[in-house]
Design an enzyme around this catalytic site. Structure first.
Site, PDB file in Angstrom:
ATOM      1  N   SER A  68       0.803  -1.238   0.000  1.00 18.61           N
ATOM      2  CA  SER A  68       0.000   0.000   0.000  1.00 18.61           C
ATOM      3  C   SER A  68       0.827   1.275   0.000  1.00 18.61           C
ATOM      4  O   SER A  68       0.276   2.356  -0.247  1.00 18.61           O
ATOM      5  CB  SER A  68      -0.931   0.029   1.214  1.00 18.61           C
ATOM      6  OG  SER A  68      -2.077  -0.713   0.950  1.00 18.61           O
ATOM      7  N   LYS A  95       0.591   3.367  -2.963  1.00 19.18           N
ATOM      8  CA  LYS A  95      -0.521   4.303  -3.180  1.00 19.18           C
ATOM      9  C   LYS A  95      -0.042   5.756  -3.069  1.00 19.18           C
ATOM     10  O   LYS A  95      -0.617   6.660  -3.680  1.00 19.18           O
ATOM     11  CB  LYS A  95      -1.641   4.038  -2.166  1.00 19.18           C
ATOM     12  CG  LYS A  95      -2.282   2.653  -2.334  1.00 19.18           C
ATOM     13  CD  LYS A  95      -3.157   2.304  -1.133  1.00 19.18           C
ATOM     14  CE  LYS A  95      -3.800   0.934  -1.262  1.00 19.18           C
ATOM     15  NZ  LYS A  95      -4.488   0.508  -0.031  1.00 19.18           N
ATOM     16  N   TYR A 151      -2.679  -2.178 -10.480  1.00 13.95           N
ATOM     17  CA  TYR A 151      -2.677  -2.056  -9.013  1.00 13.95           C
ATOM     18  C   TYR A 151      -1.902  -3.223  -8.373  1.00 13.95           C
ATOM     19  O   TYR A 151      -1.088  -3.021  -7.474  1.00 13.95           O
ATOM     20  CB  TYR A 151      -4.127  -1.993  -8.514  1.00 13.95           C
ATOM     21  CG  TYR A 151      -4.233  -1.970  -7.013  1.00 13.95           C
ATOM     22  CD1 TYR A 151      -3.900  -0.830  -6.281  1.00 13.95           C
ATOM     23  CD2 TYR A 151      -4.633  -3.106  -6.312  1.00 13.95           C
ATOM     24  CE1 TYR A 151      -3.974  -0.826  -4.902  1.00 13.95           C
ATOM     25  CE2 TYR A 151      -4.714  -3.101  -4.926  1.00 13.95           C
ATOM     26  CZ  TYR A 151      -4.378  -1.963  -4.230  1.00 13.95           C
ATOM     27  OH  TYR A 151      -4.441  -1.961  -2.856  1.00 13.95           O
ATOM     28  N   TYR A 160      -4.415   3.769   7.971  1.00 14.67           N
ATOM     29  CA  TYR A 160      -5.790   3.236   7.943  1.00 14.67           C
ATOM     30  C   TYR A 160      -6.567   3.583   9.205  1.00 14.67           C
ATOM     31  O   TYR A 160      -6.434   4.692   9.705  1.00 14.67           O
ATOM     32  CB  TYR A 160      -5.757   1.721   7.666  1.00 14.67           C
ATOM     33  CG  TYR A 160      -5.129   1.476   6.339  1.00 14.67           C
ATOM     34  CD1 TYR A 160      -5.779   1.874   5.181  1.00 14.67           C
ATOM     35  CD2 TYR A 160      -3.871   0.928   6.224  1.00 14.67           C
ATOM     36  CE1 TYR A 160      -5.197   1.706   3.946  1.00 14.67           C
ATOM     37  CE2 TYR A 160      -3.285   0.762   4.994  1.00 14.67           C
ATOM     38  CZ  TYR A 160      -3.964   1.154   3.866  1.00 14.67           C
ATOM     39  OH  TYR A 160      -3.384   1.002   2.652  1.00 14.67           O
ATOM     40  N   VAL A 185       0.867  -3.888   3.872  1.00 15.40           N
ATOM     41  CA  VAL A 185       0.662  -5.192   4.527  1.00 15.40           C
ATOM     42  C   VAL A 185       1.872  -6.119   4.489  1.00 15.40           C
ATOM     43  O   VAL A 185       1.852  -7.156   5.153  1.00 15.40           O
ATOM     44  CB  VAL A 185      -0.531  -5.993   3.954  1.00 15.40           C
ATOM     45  CG1 VAL A 185      -1.831  -5.519   4.478  1.00 15.40           C
ATOM     46  CG2 VAL A 185      -0.490  -6.073   2.462  1.00 15.40           C
TER      47      VAL A 185
HETATM   48  O1  DON Z   1      -4.909  -4.317  -1.805  1.00 16.93           O
HETATM   49  C1  DON Z   1      -4.238  -5.186  -1.248  1.00 16.93           C
HETATM   50  O2  DON Z   1      -4.774  -6.146  -0.798  1.00 16.93           O
HETATM   51  C2  DON Z   1      -2.724  -5.098  -1.066  1.00 16.93           C
HETATM   52  N1  DON Z   1      -2.008  -5.447  -2.161  1.00 16.93           N
HETATM   53  C3  DON Z   1      -2.255  -3.813  -0.516  1.00 16.93           C
HETATM   54  C4  DON Z   1      -2.858  -3.627   0.800  1.00 16.93           C
HETATM   55  C5  DON Z   1      -2.024  -2.967   1.813  1.00 16.93           C
HETATM   56  O3  DON Z   1      -0.819  -2.939   1.810  1.00 16.93           O
HETATM   57  C6  DON Z   1      -2.827  -2.409   2.897  1.00 16.93           C
HETATM   58  N2  DON Z   1      -1.999  -1.975   3.960  1.00 16.93           N
HETATM   59  N3  DON Z   1      -1.982  -1.917   5.072  1.00 16.93           N
END
Ligand code: DON
Length: 331
Positions: free
Chosen positions: A77, A80, A204, A256, A274
Site C-alpha cells: 500500500s 498508493k 494495481y 488506515y 501489509v
Molecule cells: O490491496 C491489497 O490487498 C494489497 N495489495 C495492498 C494492501 C495494503 O498494503 C494495505 N496496507 N496496510
C-alpha cells in the site's frame, strides 16, 4: 528524551544514535510475536515474522540503519503514495481531487462501506483501496505495463535506480484478489474508473508488488520531508504543493483505521503496507533544545508481523519510541 549535545551532525553523534537505535530494535523485535504476517496473499505469508529493520536518513546527511535492513520486501500500500503523486503530477491536483476525496474513513483499507452506505460522490481518500484503484485508473497508458512506466519513472528519480517487480508476489496477489475485484466491479458500476477495469486492477497488483528496502523508503520519506526536493541536488522531484497534500494525507489516512492513534502518539506523516513496511517523513521542527534530526529526516521500517489494523506491530512500537525519545512529532 535524548538531548544534551550541541551538534547531532558529527560522526561521533551518529555512532551514539546508532547504538540507541540498535538497542531499541533488539528490544522491539521481542514484540513481533504480538502480531502475525499477512496471509490473505499467500506469498506474503512466507515472510520471517521476527524480522525488524529501520533506516533513518537525515537532511544533515546522517544515516542510521539497524536490524534487518537488507531484506527486500514488496511496497504494497505504500505504492498508493507514489501512484497518487504520479497522477497529481500528470493530471493536476484539482483533476485528482475531483475524483478522490481527502477524508479519513476510520475503516479497513479494503472497505467500500462508505461508498455504498453514504452514497459519497467519490472514494474518500487515495489510500483506501477504492481510492487507490481509482487513482491507478487515471495513470497514463493503455496497458498495465504502460501505466506502470510512470510509477517506475518517478521511483527511479526518487531512488536513483529502477526497482523490480516481485513476480511471485504479483501472481499471488492477482490470484487471491477477490476483494479487490469486488471493489473494481463496484467502481466500474458507479463510473469511477477511467480505464478498463482489468487493466487497472492488473496495474494495481503490479504496483503493490514492487520490491524495495527500508533504505529506499527512508530516501523517499526524506524527499517528502523536504517538500519534494532532493536534499543533495536541490532538484525538485515532486512539486511542493503535491508533496504537502501527500504528507497531509499520510498523517490523516496513512495508517488506515489506526491513523488517529498514530498521529496522536507518533505524530509524523507515515504510510504502511501489509508486507510490514512503513514510510515516515519527518519535516524540520523548531524546538528550544537541540535534538537529533531537527532538520528533518526520512524513515523506512520493515516488520512483517502485523497488528489487527494491518500495520507492522513492532514497527509502530519502535517508531513511537523513537518519536518520543527524539521528539519527532510535527505537533
Ligand atoms: O490491496 C491489497 O490487498 C494489497 N495489495 C495492498 C494492501 C495494503 O498494503 C494495505 N496496507 N496496510
Amino acid at each position: 528524551m535524548v538531548q544534551g549535545i550541541a551538534n547531532w551532525s558529527t560522526e561521533q553523534s551518529r555512532e551514539w544514535l546508532q547504538s540507541y537505535v540498535d538497542d531499541w530494535v533488539s528490544f522491539y523485535r521481542k514484540h513481533t510475536g504480538e502480531g502475525s504476517v499477512a496471509e490473505y496473499i499467500p506469498q506474503l505469508a512466507t515472510a520471517d515474522p521476527d524480522a525488524l529493520g529501520i533506516t533513518i536518513i537525515g537532511r544533515n546527511g546522517i544515516k542510521v540503519s539497524s536490524g534487518d535492513v537488507d531484506l527486500p520486501f514488496t511496497i504494497q500500500s505504500i505504492s498508493k503514495v507514489i501512484s497518487f503523486i504520479v497522477a497529481c503530477m500528470d493530471r493536476g491536483v484539482s483533476y485528482m481531487l475531483d475524483r478522490v476525496d481527502v477524508e479519513p474513513t476510520g475503516e479497513a483499507f479494503n472497505s467500500i462501506m462508505h461508498l455504498e452506505m453514504k452514497q459519497v460522490r467519490k472514494p474518500l481518500n487515495p489510500f483506501v483501496n477504492a481510492g487507490a484503484i481509482t487513482v491507478t485508473s487515471t495513470l497514463e497508458g493503455k496497458t498495465s505495463d504502460e501505466k506502470m512506466e510512470s510509477i517506475f519513472a518517478l521511483l527511479e528519480k526518487l531512488l536513483g535506480y529502477r526497482p523490480a517487480l516481485n513476480i511471485d508476489v504479483y501472481e499471488s496477489e492477482r490470484d487471491s484478489s477477490m476483494r479487490n475485484r469486488a471493489i473494481g466491479y463496484y467502481l466500474l458500476e458507479t463510473g469511477f474508473l477511467e480505464s478498463d477495469m482489468n487493466t487497472t486492477l492488473e496495474t494495481y497488483f503490479k504496483q503493490c508488488s514492487i520490491e524495495i528496502t527500508v533504505q529506499d523508503l527512508a530516501r523517499i520519506g526524506l524527499i517528502l520531508a523536504n517538500d519534494g526536493e532532493d536534499v543533495e541536488t536541490n532538484e525538485e522531484i515532486i512539486p511542493r504543493p503535491i508533496a504537502r497534500i501527500t504528507k497531509a494525507l499520510m498523517l490523516t489516512c496513512g495508517m488506515y483505521d489506526a491513523s488517529g492513534k498514530f498521529a496522536t502518539y507518533v505524530g509524523i506523516p507515515a504510510k504502511s503496507g501489509v508486507s510490514g513496511g512503513i514510510i515516515g517523513a519527518v519535516p524540520p521542527r523548531v524546538r528550544e533544545e537541540v535534538l537529533p534530526f531537527m532538520e528533518g529526516c526520512g524513515i523506512g521500517v520493515y516488520g512483517p508481523a502485523l497488528d489487527d489494523n494491518g500495520n507492522s506491530v513492532s514497527g509502530i512500537r519502535l517508531l513511537r519510541h523513537i518519536a518520543s525519545q527524539w521528539d519527532l512529532s510535527i505537533f
